[in-house]
Write a protein that holds these residues in place. Structure first.
Motif, PDB file in Angstrom:
ATOM      1  N   ARG A 157     -23.836 -46.658  54.336  1.00  0.00           N
ATOM      2  CA  ARG A 157     -25.256 -46.503  54.061  1.00  0.00           C
ATOM      3  C   ARG A 157     -25.516 -46.697  52.574  1.00  0.00           C
ATOM      4  O   ARG A 157     -25.035 -45.932  51.739  1.00  0.00           O
ATOM      5  CB  ARG A 157     -25.731 -45.107  54.494  1.00  0.00           C
ATOM      6  CG  ARG A 157     -25.672 -44.895  56.002  1.00  0.00           C
ATOM      7  CD  ARG A 157     -26.567 -45.875  56.718  1.00  0.00           C
ATOM      8  NE  ARG A 157     -26.537 -45.670  58.169  1.00  0.00           N
ATOM      9  CZ  ARG A 157     -27.084 -46.477  59.028  1.00  0.00           C
ATOM     10  NH1 ARG A 157     -27.679 -47.580  58.613  1.00  0.00           N
ATOM     11  NH2 ARG A 157     -27.034 -46.232  60.325  1.00  0.00           N
ATOM     12  N   PRO A 161     -32.262 -50.611  48.124  1.00  0.00           N
ATOM     13  CA  PRO A 161     -32.971 -51.429  49.124  1.00  0.00           C
ATOM     14  C   PRO A 161     -32.122 -52.639  49.510  1.00  0.00           C
ATOM     15  O   PRO A 161     -31.354 -53.165  48.710  1.00  0.00           O
ATOM     16  CB  PRO A 161     -34.242 -51.861  48.378  1.00  0.00           C
ATOM     17  CG  PRO A 161     -34.405 -50.887  47.264  1.00  0.00           C
ATOM     18  CD  PRO A 161     -33.011 -50.491  46.871  1.00  0.00           C
ATOM     19  N   PHE A 162     -32.251 -53.070  50.751  1.00  0.00           N
ATOM     20  CA  PHE A 162     -31.513 -54.246  51.200  1.00  0.00           C
ATOM     21  C   PHE A 162     -32.010 -55.483  50.454  1.00  0.00           C
ATOM     22  O   PHE A 162     -33.202 -55.635  50.186  1.00  0.00           O
ATOM     23  CB  PHE A 162     -31.693 -54.454  52.702  1.00  0.00           C
ATOM     24  CG  PHE A 162     -30.970 -53.447  53.548  1.00  0.00           C
ATOM     25  CD1 PHE A 162     -29.594 -53.474  53.663  1.00  0.00           C
ATOM     26  CD2 PHE A 162     -31.674 -52.466  54.238  1.00  0.00           C
ATOM     27  CE1 PHE A 162     -28.914 -52.547  54.443  1.00  0.00           C
ATOM     28  CE2 PHE A 162     -31.016 -51.531  55.019  1.00  0.00           C
ATOM     29  CZ  PHE A 162     -29.634 -51.566  55.121  1.00  0.00           C
ATOM     30  N   GLN A 165     -33.919 -58.879  54.417  1.00  0.00           N
ATOM     31  CA  GLN A 165     -34.293 -58.201  55.654  1.00  0.00           C
ATOM     32  C   GLN A 165     -33.609 -58.834  56.855  1.00  0.00           C
ATOM     33  O   GLN A 165     -33.307 -58.156  57.834  1.00  0.00           O
ATOM     34  CB  GLN A 165     -35.821 -58.230  55.830  1.00  0.00           C
ATOM     35  CG  GLN A 165     -36.564 -57.310  54.857  1.00  0.00           C
ATOM     36  CD  GLN A 165     -38.065 -57.483  54.948  1.00  0.00           C
ATOM     37  OE1 GLN A 165     -38.616 -58.402  54.337  1.00  0.00           O
ATOM     38  NE2 GLN A 165     -38.721 -56.629  55.715  1.00  0.00           N
ATOM     39  N   SER A 228     -27.879 -56.935  54.152  1.00  0.00           N
ATOM     40  CA  SER A 228     -29.021 -57.302  54.993  1.00  0.00           C
ATOM     41  C   SER A 228     -29.376 -56.165  55.948  1.00  0.00           C
ATOM     42  O   SER A 228     -28.506 -55.444  56.434  1.00  0.00           O
ATOM     43  CB  SER A 228     -28.709 -58.567  55.795  1.00  0.00           C
ATOM     44  OG  SER A 228     -28.309 -59.621  54.926  1.00  0.00           O
ATOM     45  N   GLN A 229     -30.646 -56.045  56.241  1.00  0.00           N
ATOM     46  CA  GLN A 229     -31.127 -54.975  57.115  1.00  0.00           C
ATOM     47  C   GLN A 229     -30.960 -55.315  58.592  1.00  0.00           C
ATOM     48  O   GLN A 229     -30.571 -54.469  59.393  1.00  0.00           O
ATOM     49  CB  GLN A 229     -32.608 -54.691  56.820  1.00  0.00           C
ATOM     50  CG  GLN A 229     -33.211 -53.559  57.657  1.00  0.00           C
ATOM     51  CD  GLN A 229     -34.693 -53.377  57.400  1.00  0.00           C
ATOM     52  OE1 GLN A 229     -35.299 -54.128  56.633  1.00  0.00           O
ATOM     53  NE2 GLN A 229     -35.288 -52.375  58.042  1.00  0.00           N
ATOM     54  N   LYS A 254     -26.662 -52.003  62.763  1.00  0.00           N
ATOM     55  CA  LYS A 254     -27.786 -52.760  62.213  1.00  0.00           C
ATOM     56  C   LYS A 254     -28.636 -53.306  63.355  1.00  0.00           C
ATOM     57  O   LYS A 254     -28.121 -53.620  64.431  1.00  0.00           O
ATOM     58  CB  LYS A 254     -27.290 -53.924  61.348  1.00  0.00           C
ATOM     59  CG  LYS A 254     -26.696 -53.481  60.013  1.00  0.00           C
ATOM     60  CD  LYS A 254     -26.245 -54.672  59.207  1.00  0.00           C
ATOM     61  CE  LYS A 254     -25.685 -54.240  57.851  1.00  0.00           C
ATOM     62  NZ  LYS A 254     -26.744 -53.785  56.936  1.00  0.00           N
ATOM     63  N   PHE A 289     -39.044 -53.699  61.456  1.00  0.00           N
ATOM     64  CA  PHE A 289     -38.196 -53.328  60.315  1.00  0.00           C
ATOM     65  C   PHE A 289     -38.475 -51.904  59.825  1.00  0.00           C
ATOM     66  O   PHE A 289     -37.755 -51.395  58.971  1.00  0.00           O
ATOM     67  CB  PHE A 289     -38.415 -54.312  59.165  1.00  0.00           C
ATOM     68  CG  PHE A 289     -38.076 -55.728  59.517  1.00  0.00           C
ATOM     69  CD1 PHE A 289     -36.806 -56.240  59.269  1.00  0.00           C
ATOM     70  CD2 PHE A 289     -39.001 -56.566  60.123  1.00  0.00           C
ATOM     71  CE1 PHE A 289     -36.479 -57.539  59.597  1.00  0.00           C
ATOM     72  CE2 PHE A 289     -38.696 -57.869  60.456  1.00  0.00           C
ATOM     73  CZ  PHE A 289     -37.427 -58.360  60.191  1.00  0.00           C
ATOM     74  N   GLU A 292     -35.877 -46.711  61.906  1.00  0.00           N
ATOM     75  CA  GLU A 292     -34.437 -46.657  61.676  1.00  0.00           C
ATOM     76  C   GLU A 292     -33.660 -47.039  62.939  1.00  0.00           C
ATOM     77  O   GLU A 292     -34.147 -46.894  64.065  1.00  0.00           O
ATOM     78  CB  GLU A 292     -34.028 -45.244  61.253  1.00  0.00           C
ATOM     79  CG  GLU A 292     -34.493 -44.839  59.860  1.00  0.00           C
ATOM     80  CD  GLU A 292     -33.780 -45.625  58.767  1.00  0.00           C
ATOM     81  OE1 GLU A 292     -32.557 -45.880  58.920  1.00  0.00           O
ATOM     82  OE2 GLU A 292     -34.434 -45.991  57.776  1.00  0.00           O
ATOM     83  N   TYR A 293     -32.449 -47.522  62.743  1.00  0.00           N
ATOM     84  CA  TYR A 293     -31.537 -47.833  63.852  1.00  0.00           C
ATOM     85  C   TYR A 293     -31.198 -46.555  64.601  1.00  0.00           C
ATOM     86  O   TYR A 293     -30.944 -45.512  64.007  1.00  0.00           O
ATOM     87  CB  TYR A 293     -30.265 -48.476  63.292  1.00  0.00           C
ATOM     88  CG  TYR A 293     -29.227 -48.848  64.329  1.00  0.00           C
ATOM     89  CD1 TYR A 293     -29.205 -50.121  64.882  1.00  0.00           C
ATOM     90  CD2 TYR A 293     -28.259 -47.938  64.746  1.00  0.00           C
ATOM     91  CE1 TYR A 293     -28.253 -50.481  65.830  1.00  0.00           C
ATOM     92  CE2 TYR A 293     -27.300 -48.287  65.690  1.00  0.00           C
ATOM     93  CZ  TYR A 293     -27.312 -49.556  66.227  1.00  0.00           C
ATOM     94  OH  TYR A 293     -26.365 -49.898  67.169  1.00  0.00           O
TER      95      TYR A 293
END
Length: 320
Positions: A157, A161-162, A165, A228-229, A254, A289, A292-293
């Protein structure tokens, strides 16, 4: 056990199998025939190969791969408990049949389908057990089903910021037109993305896609993935078998955007984590986006790990 893994490991995915088997205490020999470089000795040989492929269904390159593999097995000088072959359709059928001399059990795994690679059909009869990631091929040719695997499950984690995206990398093929539509949609919505297309013939960069002429090592791909997100997956036409991009997303927790609608039939499917889009008219909502996962249950996750793949493809078939 003495296990030989034979594979065309052009991206490096299969080496993880060899490493995992070694860690489990087996004597492992990995023959990566992607390292065998075949070159025509003259223009006449190229023409001769065209004749062989057209009229006799033979190929000098696959025969060369087969010859080198058999030579390598002879050097081991010990009958293997099991020989596992990935992408066996790149080896000539005669050499595939000869593998039985060097292993008590031969197992094939295909993560391509017979529509794209019809040569698979020719080598199926020469293995003791055959697995495919393509459900239709399993039904049609009475094969066993097996998905690709999670090779990387280290979830880091990052508080930063990624950088992107969305990330994707593919080889140039008929999927390019679909990818271009998706990239245009991402750009129009100001969704940051990094997209590579591998094509050994030319290198250029557009406003949405970067074309590259050399393979990017798997370690470098993983770097892009970590920055990447969301991962983007585009399945080939008439293929519903799940690509490695799917399992990278699961392993690294992800989110995934995919054109493969069959993914909804898998037990790990969660609409919060996986967005299925229409390849003809891709529409990627920005809202995807924002959430959260959601972690999938451990018992489901474990089925798709490398250890789960080895259990399904190797261990469950050795004693039969």
């Amino acid at each position: 056990m003495h296990i030989t893994l034979i594979s065309l490991d052009n991206w490096g995915f299969n080496n993880h199998i060899a490493t995992a088997l070694e860690q489990q205490g087996h004597n492992v020999h990995h023959i990566n025939f992607n390292k065998y470089e075949y070159k025509y000795s003259s223009i006449l040989y190229r023409a001769y190969n065209f004749f062989l492929k057209t009229f006799l269904k033979k190929n000098l390159k696959t025969m060369y791969f087969g010859k080198k593999i058999i030579e390598n097995l002879k050097e081991i000088d010990k009958i293997q408990d099991v020989i596992v072959v990935i992408k066996g359709d790149f080896i000539d059928p005669k050499s595939v049949a000869e593998l039985k001399k060097y292993g008590k059990k031969t197992i094939a795994y295909f993560n391509d389908n017979t529509h794209r690679c019809p040569k698979i059909i020719r080598v199926i009869p020469h293995f003791d057990e055959v697995f495919s990631f393509e459900k239709e091929d399993c039904r049609k040719y009475n094969l066993k089903f097996g998905t690709n695997w999670i090779y990387n499950s280290t979830c880091v984690r990052n508080e930063k910021p990624f950088e992107y995206q969305v990330f994707n990398i593919i080889s140039k093929d008929k999927r390019l037109s679909i990818l271009s539509k998706i990239a245009s949609d991402l750009k129009a919505k100001n969704i940051t993305h990094k997209i590579f297309v591998y094509n050994k013939k030319f290198q250029r960069r557009t406003s949405t896609i970067e074309f590259i002429t050399n393979h990017i090592p798997l370690s470098e791909i993983n770097e892009y993935i970590s920055r990447s997100q969301v991962l983007l997956d585009i399945n080939r036409k008439k293929q519903i078998g799940l690509t490695f991009r799917v399992f990278e997303s699961i392993g690294l927790q992800k989110k995934l955007i995919t054109t493969n609608s069959d993914i909804v039939n898998y037990d790990f499917y969660n609409p919060n984590n996986i967005l299925v889009i229409d390849e003809k008219n891709p529409d990627i909502p920005v809202s995807f986006f924002e959430k959260e996962y959601q972690k999938i249950p451990e018992e489901i996750f474990n089925k798709y790990t490398l250890e789960g793949w080895i259990k399904n493809v190797v261990y469950n078939n050795i004693s039969k």
